[in-house]
Scaffold this motif. Structure first.
Motif, PDB file in Angstrom:
ATOM      1  N   GLU A   1       0.850  -1.193   0.000  1.00 28.14           N
ATOM      2  CA  GLU A   1       0.000   0.000   0.000  1.00 28.14           C
ATOM      3  C   GLU A   1       0.885   1.242   0.000  1.00 28.14           C
ATOM      4  OE1 GLU A   1      -2.375   0.546   3.468  1.00 28.14           O
ATOM      5  OE2 GLU A   1      -0.820  -0.151   4.855  1.00 28.14           O
ATOM      6  N   THR A   2       0.414   2.276  -0.686  1.00 26.58           N
ATOM      7  CA  THR A   2       1.153   3.535  -0.747  1.00 26.58           C
ATOM      8  C   THR A   2       0.497   4.549   0.174  1.00 26.58           C
ATOM      9  OG1 THR A   2       1.785   3.136  -3.054  1.00 26.58           O
ATOM     10  CG2 THR A   2       1.936   5.396  -2.250  1.00 26.58           C
ATOM     11  N   ARG A   3       1.304   5.131   1.045  1.00 29.94           N
ATOM     12  CA  ARG A   3       0.809   6.147   1.964  1.00 29.94           C
ATOM     13  C   ARG A   3       1.400   7.493   1.564  1.00 29.94           C
ATOM     14  NH1 ARG A   3       2.400   2.752   7.422  1.00 29.94           N
ATOM     15  NH2 ARG A   3       1.261   0.821   6.889  1.00 29.94           N
ATOM     16  N   ARG A   4       0.526   8.432   1.291  1.00 25.10           N
ATOM     17  CA  ARG A   4       0.966   9.738   0.811  1.00 25.10           C
ATOM     18  C   ARG A   4       1.956  10.381   1.785  1.00 25.10           C
ATOM     19  NH1 ARG A   4      -0.969  13.116  -2.975  1.00 25.10           N
ATOM     20  NH2 ARG A   4      -2.819  11.798  -3.280  1.00 25.10           N
TER      21      ARG A   4
ATOM     22  N   GLY B   1       5.550   6.738   1.813  1.00 20.41           N
ATOM     23  CA  GLY B   1       6.191   5.718   1.004  1.00 20.41           C
ATOM     24  C   GLY B   1       5.282   4.525   0.769  1.00 20.41           C
ATOM     25  N   THR B   2       5.885   3.409   0.359  1.00 22.48           N
ATOM     26  CA  THR B   2       5.147   2.191   0.047  1.00 22.48           C
ATOM     27  C   THR B   2       5.466   1.127   1.089  1.00 22.48           C
ATOM     28  OG1 THR B   2       5.275   2.717  -2.318  1.00 22.48           O
ATOM     29  CG2 THR B   2       4.699   0.457  -1.732  1.00 22.48           C
ATOM     30  N   PHE B   3       4.432   0.476   1.596  1.00 26.50           N
ATOM     31  CA  PHE B   3       4.594  -0.463   2.703  1.00 26.50           C
ATOM     32  C   PHE B   3       3.999  -1.834   2.364  1.00 26.50           C
ATOM     33  CE2 PHE B   3       4.790   3.745   4.390  1.00 26.50           C
ATOM     34  CZ  PHE B   3       5.702   3.692   5.430  1.00 26.50           C
ATOM     35  N   ILE B   4       4.590  -2.881   2.940  1.00 25.50           N
ATOM     36  CA  ILE B   4       4.096  -4.246   2.750  1.00 25.50           C
ATOM     37  C   ILE B   4       2.874  -4.453   3.632  1.00 25.50           C
ATOM     38  CG2 ILE B   4       4.669  -6.696   2.906  1.00 25.50           C
ATOM     39  CD1 ILE B   4       7.611  -5.897   2.663  1.00 25.50           C
ATOM     40  N   LYS B   5       1.834  -5.045   3.079  1.00 21.47           N
ATOM     41  CA  LYS B   5       0.604  -5.266   3.831  1.00 21.47           C
ATOM     42  C   LYS B   5       0.589  -6.661   4.454  1.00 21.47           C
ATOM     43  CE  LYS B   5      -3.309  -3.704   2.372  1.00 21.47           C
ATOM     44  NZ  LYS B   5      -4.527  -3.440   1.569  1.00 21.47           N
ATOM     45  N   GLU B   6      -0.262  -6.810   5.446  1.00 21.47           N
ATOM     46  CA  GLU B   6      -0.449  -8.114   6.085  1.00 21.47           C
ATOM     47  C   GLU B   6      -1.020  -9.095   5.081  1.00 21.47           C
ATOM     48  OE1 GLU B   6       0.154  -9.541   8.868  1.00 21.47           O
ATOM     49  OE2 GLU B   6       0.791  -7.908  10.187  1.00 21.47           O
ATOM     50  N   PHE B   7      -0.551 -10.348   5.118  1.00 20.44           N
ATOM     51  CA  PHE B   7      -1.101 -11.379   4.250  1.00 20.44           C
ATOM     52  C   PHE B   7      -2.555 -11.628   4.620  1.00 20.44           C
ATOM     53  CE2 PHE B   7      -2.260 -15.697   3.161  1.00 20.44           C
ATOM     54  CZ  PHE B   7      -1.848 -15.768   1.843  1.00 20.44           C
ATOM     55  N   GLY B   8      -3.382 -11.854   3.613  1.00 18.78           N
ATOM     56  CA  GLY B   8      -4.785 -12.162   3.845  1.00 18.78           C
ATOM     57  C   GLY B   8      -5.693 -11.019   3.432  1.00 18.78           C
ATOM     58  N   ASP B   9      -5.127  -9.807   3.285  1.00 14.70           N
ATOM     59  CA  ASP B   9      -5.938  -8.666   2.872  1.00 14.70           C
ATOM     60  C   ASP B   9      -5.827  -8.469   1.365  1.00 14.70           C
ATOM     61  OD1 ASP B   9      -7.585  -6.487   3.081  1.00 14.70           O
ATOM     62  OD2 ASP B   9      -5.996  -5.093   3.645  1.00 14.70           O
TER      63      ASP B   9
END
Length: 205
Positions: free
Chosen positions: A60-63, A66-74
């Motif tokens: 996911e990109t947060r204004r 930066g860009t972050f890894i999301k939890e598995f399952g979403d």
């Protein structure tokens, strides 16, 4: 090299960077510029690969952050994919069979690896909260101590919810299953599974 092959290769290389850098859910990915430099590819190619990962719900990109890894399952596309690949009766029947076989295996393994600490935690959940089948069986899979089994079950369960209504069982099912797990009686646990879960699924079209 064909554009599609370059695109797939960039995805694999980003995956390797995540592994090499020891990044986990919640961690920030290297910037688009840094990825471009490390992979020696154009920023536009990196941008497209990141868009694909975001569409899949993997990042996911947060204004401004930066860009972050999301939890598995979403993963937002699982339900969409399910509506396409699980249209026929045969596919739905195959999914049910796979779910049943997989959950039986996890149930047996959970009985073998059950600890007093894990059992007390689940006992508290069953006795103090309104437990549902999904959260209950997720706990069972977690009790196996095998993270890969949990990841597979999460995807299987997501696909299952695409084509079937929520299943519900009486408190006697959860109480009986809890007792069997606490006594490490896999045969009793599987008997309860057959009596409640398998029979319930066999009634659905």
């Amino acid at each position: 090299m064909a554009t599609s092959k370059v695109y797939i290769e960039i995805l694999w290389q980003i995956r390797r960077i995540i592994e090499e850098d020891g990044l986990q859910a919640g961690d920030r990915l290297p910037s688009e510029r840094e990825l471009s430099d490390r992979l020696q590819v154009g920023r536009s190619s990196v941008r497209e690969a990141l868009r694909a990962l975001e569409l899949l719900g993997l990042i996911e990109t947060r204004r401004g952050e930066g860009t972050f890894i999301k939890e598995f399952g979403d993963h937002q596309l699982i339900h969409l994919l399910g509506t396409f690949i699980l249209q026929g009766k045969r596919e739905k029947d195959d999914l049910k069979e796979t779910k049943i076989l997989f959950e039986k295996m996890c149930l047996s393994l959970a009985c073998m690896r059950m600890t007093d600490e894990k059992w007390q935690k689940m006992r508290q959940i069953v006795t103090e909260e309104q437990v549902d089948y999904e959260s209950f069986f997720k706990w069972i899979v977690e009790a196996t101590g095998n993270y890969l089994l949990l990841r597979i079950w999460l995807v299987l369960n997501d696909f299952f919810t695409c084509v079937e209504a929520d299943v519900s069982f009486p408190s006697s099912f959860y109480e009986g299953m809890l007792l069997a797990l606490g006594q490490r009686q896999s045969e009793k646990a599987l008997e309860l599974y057959e009596q409640f879960v398998v029979q319930n699924l066999s009634k659905t079209k």
